[in-house]
Design a protein around this motif. Structure first.
Motif, PDB file in Angstrom:
ATOM      1  N   MET A 122      11.060 -12.197   1.213  1.00 18.68           N
ATOM      2  CA  MET A 122      10.984 -10.950   0.467  1.00 18.68           C
ATOM      3  C   MET A 122       9.623 -10.301   0.712  1.00 18.68           C
ATOM      4  O   MET A 122       8.587 -10.951   0.648  1.00 18.68           O
ATOM      5  N   ILE A 123       9.638  -9.023   0.972  1.00 18.65           N
ATOM      6  CA  ILE A 123       8.410  -8.263   1.234  1.00 18.65           C
ATOM      7  C   ILE A 123       7.762  -7.906  -0.105  1.00 18.65           C
ATOM      8  O   ILE A 123       8.431  -7.353  -0.984  1.00 18.65           O
ATOM      9  N   PRO A 124       6.471  -8.186  -0.276  1.00 18.99           N
ATOM     10  CA  PRO A 124       5.830  -7.866  -1.553  1.00 18.99           C
ATOM     11  C   PRO A 124       5.654  -6.356  -1.754  1.00 18.99           C
ATOM     12  O   PRO A 124       5.381  -5.625  -0.798  1.00 18.99           O
ATOM     13  N   VAL A 125       5.822  -5.913  -2.993  1.00 16.93           N
ATOM     14  CA  VAL A 125       5.557  -4.528  -3.363  1.00 16.93           C
ATOM     15  C   VAL A 125       4.065  -4.431  -3.691  1.00 16.93           C
ATOM     16  O   VAL A 125       3.567  -5.165  -4.544  1.00 16.93           O
ATOM     17  N   LEU A 126       3.373  -3.543  -2.985  1.00 12.80           N
ATOM     18  CA  LEU A 126       1.925  -3.397  -3.158  1.00 12.80           C
ATOM     19  C   LEU A 126       1.604  -2.187  -4.027  1.00 12.80           C
ATOM     20  O   LEU A 126       2.307  -1.185  -3.998  1.00 12.80           O
ATOM     21  N   ASN A 127       0.505  -2.286  -4.762  1.00 15.12           N
ATOM     22  CA  ASN A 127      -0.004  -1.133  -5.506  1.00 15.12           C
ATOM     23  C   ASN A 127      -1.217  -0.580  -4.758  1.00 15.12           C
ATOM     24  O   ASN A 127      -1.600  -1.098  -3.700  1.00 15.12           O
ATOM     25  N   ALA A 128      -1.845   0.435  -5.303  1.00 19.03           N
ATOM     26  CA  ALA A 128      -2.970   1.083  -4.621  1.00 19.03           C
ATOM     27  C   ALA A 128      -4.141   0.127  -4.402  1.00 19.03           C
ATOM     28  O   ALA A 128      -4.762   0.134  -3.339  1.00 19.03           O
ATOM     29  N   GLN A 129      -4.445  -0.713  -5.387  1.00 18.45           N
ATOM     30  CA  GLN A 129      -5.563  -1.650  -5.245  1.00 18.45           C
ATOM     31  C   GLN A 129      -5.286  -2.685  -4.151  1.00 18.45           C
ATOM     32  O   GLN A 129      -6.183  -3.051  -3.389  1.00 18.45           O
ATOM     33  N   GLU A 130      -4.057  -3.160  -4.087  1.00 16.74           N
ATOM     34  CA  GLU A 130      -3.697  -4.144  -3.066  1.00 16.74           C
ATOM     35  C   GLU A 130      -3.709  -3.524  -1.673  1.00 16.74           C
ATOM     36  O   GLU A 130      -4.127  -4.158  -0.698  1.00 16.74           O
ATOM     37  N   LEU A 131      -3.278  -2.270  -1.573  1.00 20.96           N
ATOM     38  CA  LEU A 131      -3.341  -1.555  -0.299  1.00 20.96           C
ATOM     39  C   LEU A 131      -4.796  -1.387   0.125  1.00 20.96           C
ATOM     40  O   LEU A 131      -5.149  -1.614   1.286  1.00 20.96           O
ATOM     41  N   LEU A 132      -5.655  -1.028  -0.817  1.00 21.04           N
ATOM     42  CA  LEU A 132      -7.082  -0.881  -0.525  1.00 21.04           C
ATOM     43  C   LEU A 132      -7.686  -2.207  -0.068  1.00 21.04           C
ATOM     44  O   LEU A 132      -8.445  -2.256   0.906  1.00 21.04           O
ATOM     45  N   ALA A 133      -7.344  -3.287  -0.722  1.00 21.07           N
ATOM     46  CA  ALA A 133      -7.855  -4.608  -0.339  1.00 21.07           C
ATOM     47  C   ALA A 133      -7.411  -4.975   1.075  1.00 21.07           C
ATOM     48  O   ALA A 133      -8.179  -5.561   1.845  1.00 21.07           O
ATOM     49  N   LEU A 134      -6.204  -4.618   1.430  1.00 17.58           N
ATOM     50  CA  LEU A 134      -5.687  -4.905   2.767  1.00 17.58           C
ATOM     51  C   LEU A 134      -6.496  -4.180   3.841  1.00 17.58           C
ATOM     52  O   LEU A 134      -6.743  -4.722   4.916  1.00 17.58           O
ATOM     53  N   THR A 135      -6.954  -2.977   3.542  1.00 16.99           N
ATOM     54  CA  THR A 135      -7.735  -2.220   4.529  1.00 16.99           C
ATOM     55  C   THR A 135      -9.105  -2.846   4.781  1.00 16.99           C
ATOM     56  O   THR A 135      -9.715  -2.590   5.812  1.00 16.99           O
ATOM     57  N   SER A 136      -9.580  -3.669   3.866  1.00 18.67           N
ATOM     58  CA  SER A 136     -10.884  -4.309   4.066  1.00 18.67           C
ATOM     59  C   SER A 136     -10.843  -5.328   5.201  1.00 18.67           C
ATOM     60  O   SER A 136     -11.886  -5.755   5.692  1.00 18.67           O
ATOM     61  N   GLU A 137      -9.640  -5.702   5.626  1.00 22.17           N
ATOM     62  CA  GLU A 137      -9.479  -6.653   6.725  1.00 22.17           C
ATOM     63  C   GLU A 137      -9.554  -5.978   8.095  1.00 22.17           C
ATOM     64  O   GLU A 137      -9.628  -6.653   9.118  1.00 22.17           O
ATOM     65  N   GLN A 138      -9.501  -4.636   8.129  1.00 19.01           N
ATOM     66  CA  GLN A 138      -9.491  -3.915   9.406  1.00 19.01           C
ATOM     67  C   GLN A 138     -10.793  -4.160  10.168  1.00 19.01           C
ATOM     68  O   GLN A 138     -11.872  -4.156   9.587  1.00 19.01           O
ATOM     69  N   HIS A 139     -10.665  -4.337  11.473  1.00 18.24           N
ATOM     70  CA  HIS A 139     -11.833  -4.515  12.333  1.00 18.24           C
ATOM     71  C   HIS A 139     -12.489  -3.164  12.601  1.00 18.24           C
ATOM     72  O   HIS A 139     -11.849  -2.117  12.481  1.00 18.24           O
ATOM     73  N   ASP A 140     -13.756  -3.199  12.977  1.00 20.08           N
ATOM     74  CA  ASP A 140     -14.457  -1.959  13.311  1.00 20.08           C
ATOM     75  C   ASP A 140     -13.878  -1.321  14.573  1.00 20.08           C
ATOM     76  O   ASP A 140     -13.826  -0.108  14.692  1.00 20.08           O
ATOM     77  N   GLN A 141     -13.471  -2.150  15.519  1.00 18.31           N
ATOM     78  CA  GLN A 141     -12.883  -1.684  16.772  1.00 18.31           C
ATOM     79  C   GLN A 141     -11.384  -1.944  16.756  1.00 18.31           C
ATOM     80  O   GLN A 141     -10.953  -3.044  16.430  1.00 18.31           O
ATOM     81  N   GLN A 142     -10.595  -0.938  17.117  1.00 19.34           N
ATOM     82  CA  GLN A 142      -9.156  -1.127  17.215  1.00 19.34           C
ATOM     83  C   GLN A 142      -8.797  -1.748  18.560  1.00 19.34           C
ATOM     84  O   GLN A 142      -9.517  -1.564  19.543  1.00 19.34           O
ATOM     85  N   CYS A 143      -7.679  -2.459  18.595  1.00 22.21           N
ATOM     86  CA  CYS A 143      -7.170  -2.999  19.847  1.00 22.21           C
ATOM     87  C   CYS A 143      -6.688  -1.832  20.719  1.00 22.21           C
ATOM     88  O   CYS A 143      -6.605  -0.690  20.259  1.00 22.21           O
ATOM     89  N   SER A 144      -6.354  -2.098  21.956  1.00 19.27           N
ATOM     90  CA  SER A 144      -5.965  -1.027  22.873  1.00 19.27           C
ATOM     91  C   SER A 144      -4.692  -0.307  22.416  1.00 19.27           C
ATOM     92  O   SER A 144      -4.583   0.914  22.577  1.00 19.27           O
ATOM     93  N   ASN A 145      -3.739  -1.018  21.836  1.00 18.71           N
ATOM     94  CA  ASN A 145      -2.516  -0.368  21.365  1.00 18.71           C
ATOM     95  C   ASN A 145      -2.832   0.589  20.217  1.00 18.71           C
ATOM     96  O   ASN A 145      -2.406   1.741  20.220  1.00 18.71           O
ATOM     97  N   CYS A 146      -3.589   0.142  19.234  1.00 20.56           N
ATOM     98  CA  CYS A 146      -3.902   0.981  18.073  1.00 20.56           C
ATOM     99  C   CYS A 146      -4.835   2.135  18.439  1.00 20.56           C
ATOM    100  O   CYS A 146      -4.710   3.233  17.889  1.00 20.56           O
ATOM    101  N   ALA A 147      -5.745   1.900  19.364  1.00 18.47           N
ATOM    102  CA  ALA A 147      -6.671   2.949  19.778  1.00 18.47           C
ATOM    103  C   ALA A 147      -5.997   4.008  20.642  1.00 18.47           C
ATOM    104  O   ALA A 147      -6.540   5.098  20.819  1.00 18.47           O
ATOM    105  N   SER A 148      -4.797   3.707  21.135  1.00 17.88           N
ATOM    106  CA  SER A 148      -4.119   4.644  22.034  1.00 17.88           C
ATOM    107  C   SER A 148      -3.555   5.872  21.312  1.00 17.88           C
ATOM    108  O   SER A 148      -3.193   6.847  21.957  1.00 17.88           O
TER     109      SER A 148
END
Length: 126
Positions: A1-27
């Motif tokens: 089951m996929i968890p339902v996220l709220n705004a705070q959980e979505l914000l926390a997830l973005t803290s995991e993003q790297h400073d540099q995107q991989c080639s697919n995401c940067a494209s």
């Protein structure tokens, strides 16, 4: 089951993003809602949650307090409003970039749309 996220959980997830995107995401920029192009490997993303609460009534209202539109790069990410309340939350396993995805069903078309999550745009709208 996929968890339902709220705004705070979505914000926390973005803290995991790297400073540099991989080639697919940067494209692709995807700063605002865009059609997912065939040149972007959407299948490499992992669905980590949803913003669509199963018990919530359908809300088609959008939240644009500063005169933005759904197509604006600086449109707020208001979890309880359209189209965010119909989104899955996907993350790149390589660079941890977080995306929102939903499918627009028009009269004669189906359009898969994607937007990168910018933490400064996440809002706790009423």
């Amino acid at each position: 089951m996929i968890p339902v996220l709220n705004a705070q959980e979505l914000l926390a997830l973005t803290s995991e993003q790297h400073d540099q995107q991989c080639s697919n995401c940067a494209s692709h920029d995807f700063s605002c809602w865009e059609t997912i192009l065939s040149t972007f490997d959407r299948y490499s993303l992992k669905t980590v949650g949803t913003l669509q609460h199963p018990d919530a009534e359908e809300i088609w209202d959008e939240h644009h307090p500063n005169g933005t539109t759904i197509w604006s790069e600086n449109a707020p990410i208001a979890v309880g409003f359209h189209p965010y309340n119909r989104c899955t939350v996907d993350q790149c396993p390589e660079c941890s970039t977080v995306y929102l995805r939903y499918t627009e069903y028009g009269g004669y078309y189906v359009d898969e749309r994607i937007r990168v999550v910018k933490p400064e745009l996440i809002t706790q709208a009423p």
